[in-house]
Design an enzyme around this catalytic site. Structure first.
Site, PDB file in Angstrom:
ATOM      1  N   CYS A 130      -0.389   4.059   3.021  1.00  0.00           N
ATOM      2  CA  CYS A 130       0.336   3.837   3.860  1.00  0.00           C
ATOM      3  C   CYS A 130       2.133   3.751   4.478  1.00  0.00           C
ATOM      4  CB  CYS A 130       0.233   2.232   3.956  1.00  0.00           C
ATOM      5  SG  CYS A 130      -0.896   1.367   3.664  1.00  0.00           S
TER       6      CYS A 130
ATOM      7  N   CYS B  61       1.123  -1.591  -0.203  1.00  0.00           N
ATOM      8  CA  CYS B  61      -0.144   0.091   0.046  1.00  0.00           C
ATOM      9  C   CYS B  61       0.788   0.990   0.126  1.00  0.00           C
ATOM     10  CB  CYS B  61      -0.774   0.356   1.374  1.00  0.00           C
ATOM     11  SG  CYS B  61      -1.793   1.444   1.593  1.00  0.00           S
TER      12      CYS B  61
END
Length: 481
Positions: free
Chosen positions: A291, A288
């Site tokens: 993230c 991600c």
């Protein structure tokens, strides 16, 4: 037949059988009961979907519905317990015994409901085939072992007293080891809490009462006249004094290892549910992109906050039970937790600095509110997530051996209850139903403290529970007051 294979002692022991270890003989006995290892399921990695607007949807193979279907152990256990009419602790022990792990990863359990049901049926049948007045049972009971545990050990050992005795002694040693480990863990936890308390004491934010006529340029002792102005710099404090005042208002930075944690499902109880300070749960994944930008910022905030909160990072790919319990559908997702309860959340990158500042103020202020406020619908949803998170944390932190011992003790006390009713199973079932009702209330709403207390003066409770020491002992063993 299978029952005979368990109930009748072996007529002879060959050299080949004598070479087998105790574990191998127990496994052989289980195989004779028709219990084989559950099959391995192939795990196919899912394609990562593209992230948009700072939010990455979870891959289709790890959606909430799929994870809940495969990995919600409490739902499976409840269903089996209701279908088969057995205590849920017995079911949890059977599920633990038949669980396999994806690619030998112990953080990815694969539950086999069919195998668990077979194990429960076979174990009940095997134990019932061992007569209470059998000489082998009497011999082991005379050595100080519990009757139920003796019959169970003899069932697994095919009535071989020596093997059954070894099983009982091994169980006792395991219990002693676990008690020692629990005491050491409690001691370590107490030391950690003392360290945390010290950090909190050192990092408490200073507060001042500001008068409505306060002049921010006036220095202490100036009588309200600005020393900066007398220096020809009206309205401006000397830079050194500004820095000193700022340093006084900021808490001392914490060590990263004390406030930032990478957690597995088994760590949730210790790091989140029992945390002495508020917790931010950061659900992320290595693939991600957003993230990778948000997590370092949150880590820096935790360090600079000096222990006012802790950051607990959870990898959604490795800890699917947590993602399922929190109903995570996109990454990153951040949950604010106070006293073990989810109070707010957001997903994706914060839109701006003001959003993050308002969120943190609401999160860290005791009894404070968020801006924007949390709606009643959101509060209801967060309460539901809190309950799911609690169940996952408790289940993961409760070791299989501890569950099995609790199961054995509960079964033994239920046997005592039947004896107290003079062998009348119907009357004993009435008391058992009251016990199940009391336990169901706690399972349904683990945060409601009233469900953890029992009023023994209540007529129904007094007649069905309070009058029978085995019932009271069962409730005390699971934490009732």
């Amino acid at each position: 037949d299978e029952t005979a294979a368990v109930a009748d002692p072996p007529s002879s022991t060959g050299a080949e059988e004598e070479e087998l270890s105790l574990d191998e003989r127990v496994n052989a006995a289980m195989k004779k009961l028709g219990i084989g290892p559950p099959g391995e399921e192939d795990a196919t990695p899912a394609a990562v979907e593209e992230c948009e607007g700072g939010v990455c949807p979870l891959p289709s193979s790890t959606t909430t519905d799929d994870v809940a279907t495969r990995e919600d152990v409490h739902t499976i256990a409840t269903r089996i317990a209701e279908d088969m009419g057995v205590n849920i602790q017995i079911v949890l022990a059977a599920i633990g015994a038949t669980t396999t792990f994806e690619n030998d990863n112990y953080d990815k359990p694969q539950y086999n409901e069919h195998a668990a049901r077979e194990l429960i049926s076979a174990e009940i049948e095997a134990i019932s085939a061992i007569a209470e007045d059998a000489e082998e049972v009497k011999e082991l009971i005379s050595e100080g072992h519990d009757e139920f545990l003796v019959r169970r050990a003899l069932a697994f050992a095919e009535m071989n007293v020596g093997d059954a005795r070894a099983i009982l002694l091994a169980d006792r040693e395991d219990e002693e080891i676990e008690i020692k480990e629990r005491e050491e863990a409690e001691k370590a936890a107490a030391e950690e809490e003392a360290a945390r308390a010290k950090i909190r004491a050192e990092s408490e934010m200073k507060t001042v009462t500001v008068d409505a006529n306060f002049d921010p340029t006036a220095l202490p002792g100036s009588g309200g006249t600005s020393d900066a102005a007398s220096m020809g710099m009206p309205g401006i404090l000397p830079q050194r004094q500004q820095q000193q005042q700022q340093q006084q208002n900021f808490p001392k930075e914490a060590n990263k290892a004390d406030v930032v944690f990478e957690a597995t499902t088994a760590d949730l109880q210790r790091l989140v549910m029992e945390s002495p300070v508020p917790v931010l749960i950061d659900v992320y994944a290595d693939w991600c992109g957003p993230c990778k930008a948000l997590t370092p910022a949150l880590e820096q905030m935790a360090v600079k906050a000096g222990g006012m909160f802790r950051l607990v990072k959870v990898n959604s790919d490795n800890e699917r039970p947590v993602s399922a319990a929190l109903e995570v559908t996109a990454l990153p997702t951040i949950f604010a937790v106070r006293d073990g309860k989810v109070v707010n959340s957001f997903r994706g990158m914060p839109p701006d600095e003001k959003f993050m500042r308002d969120f943190m103020v609401g999160f860290l202020t005791p009894g404070g509110t968020f801006n924007p406020p949390v709606s009643n619908e959101q509060k209801h949803k967060f309460a539901e997530l809190s309950s799911k998170l609690t169940k996952v944390a408790c289940t993961a932190s409760f070791s299989f051996s501890a569950r099995e011992r609790l199961q054995d003790r509960t079964s033994s006390r239920l046997d005592e209850l039947v004896k107290a009713y003079g062998g009348d199973m119907g009357d004993a079932e009435g008391s058992a139903k009251v016990l199940r009702s009391l336990l169901s209330n706690v399972i349904r709403d683990p945060f409601e403290t009233k469900f953890r207390k029992v009023n023994l003066e209540n007529k129904v409770i007094a007649s069905k529970v309070g009058s029978f020491p085995p019932c009271v002992a069962i409730l005390k063993s699971v934490g009732f007051a």
